[in-house]
Design a protein around this motif. Structure first.
Motif: not given
Length: 323
Positions: A126-150
């Protein structure tokens, strides 16, 4: 929503890991963007090395790896990277002001219906998207390293994230062999990093109390609970520990009552206290010593340890039916 064209905004360790993973899943139409050509050069080398590893483990054929790599588009031109993107996976450094600036740049150049996924390990969406024009399409998506395996991707809504965008991103991650978990609400460190931070705090506590060394703790965890946790989560581990009585038997009998109230001995610091400073002052020296003691099979340098780790992850993922 059909997601065909994916732009990886940021070509570091996470962005290049995403590229390798998407190619491994047969995805084409992947664009890798970064500000500097030197960053793209490092990404090219990293992706090629990761693909070569996957070929060595019989996950890809050499032809598949070559075809996939040839399909990648590397660019330092943001307009080129973003104009056709259905989904943008942003993987810039963990800095709120930078994330906001990057989001504004993305929104100014991408389609108004593109999904924007920000890769953050703890900043509130919500802080990252605070000033977004279209905040409805902003999603947090946190992968784990190594991304190509986990497989894990922790998905987090901002306060204005649209459910249709969330569902489309979730379906996309499932389609590329990820295991997305949608958090019920935002929380510092989300789920996995939160648990890892609590575990590390207890490691520091035990070392500071003189219970064991860093090497002792790594050995105890690796060859005890760590092996079980690689196969199932902490709640299901307790289910099996209780035998026929399940998790309730573990919590309310047997282990749960064997040592009194263990919680009283746990650290409850919100900041590391002065008595822990010797650990932080010597931790690298102790780690270097621990690495020198490792079996050569397990690797004694970062590069050797990464290879040992990744080969083990491949075996585990095959056991889980994820490869």
């Amino acid at each position: 929503m059909q997601i065909q064209n994916i732009t990886l905004y940021g070509a570091g360790l996470i962005g290049s890991g995403w590229a390798t993973h998407l190619l491994c899943c047969g995805k084409r139409g992947v664009v890798v963007y970064d500000l500097a050509e030197s960053a793209l050069d490092r990404a090219r080398e990293r992706i090629q090395n990761d693909l070569n590893f996957l070929v060595s483990q019989d996950i890809l054929t050499k032809a598949q790896a070559d075809e996939g790599y040839a399909s990648l588009v590397f660019t330092t031109e943001a307009d080129v990277a973003l104009k056709d993107a259905d989904l943008i996976q942003e993987s810039c450094p963990e800095n709120l002001e930078l994330k906001r600036k990057v989001l504004a740049d993305i929104e100014a150049r991408c389609r108004c219906d593109a999904i924007i996924c920000t890769s953050t390990s703890g900043i509130m969406v919500r802080e990252i998207a605070r000033d977004a024009v279209h905040p409805e399409r902003v999603i947090g998506a946190h992968p784990y390293h190594p991304v190509y395996l986990l497989p894990l991707v922790e998905m987090i809504r901002g306060d204005k994230t649209g459910e249709e965008y969330m569902r489309a991103a979730y379906d996309f991650y499932k389609s590329v062999r990820k295991e997305p978990v949608i958090l019920k609400k935002e929380s510092p460190g989300y789920i996995a990093s939160h648990l890892m931070s609590a575990l590390f705090r207890e490691c520091v506590n035990l070392i500071s109390q003189g219970v064991g060394t860093m090497e002792d703790i790594d050995t105890a965890f690796c060859y005890g609970p760590g092996l079980r946790y690689a196969l199932m989560g902490p709640c299901t581990v307790l289910q099996l520990a209780g035998g026929d009585h399940g998790i309730a038997g573990t919590l309310f009998g047997g282990i749960g009552n064997s040592g009194g109230n263990w919680l009283e001995s746990f650290a409850n610091w919100t900041v590391y206290p002065p008595e822990t400073q010797p650990f932080f002052q010597t931790c690298q020296e102790e780690m270097n010593k621990e690495m020198s003691h490792r079996d050569a099979l397990h690797g004694r340098t970062n590069a050797e340890m990464e290879l040992f780790r990744d080969k083990g992850l491949v075996a585990l993922l095959r056991h889980h039916g994820k490869l």
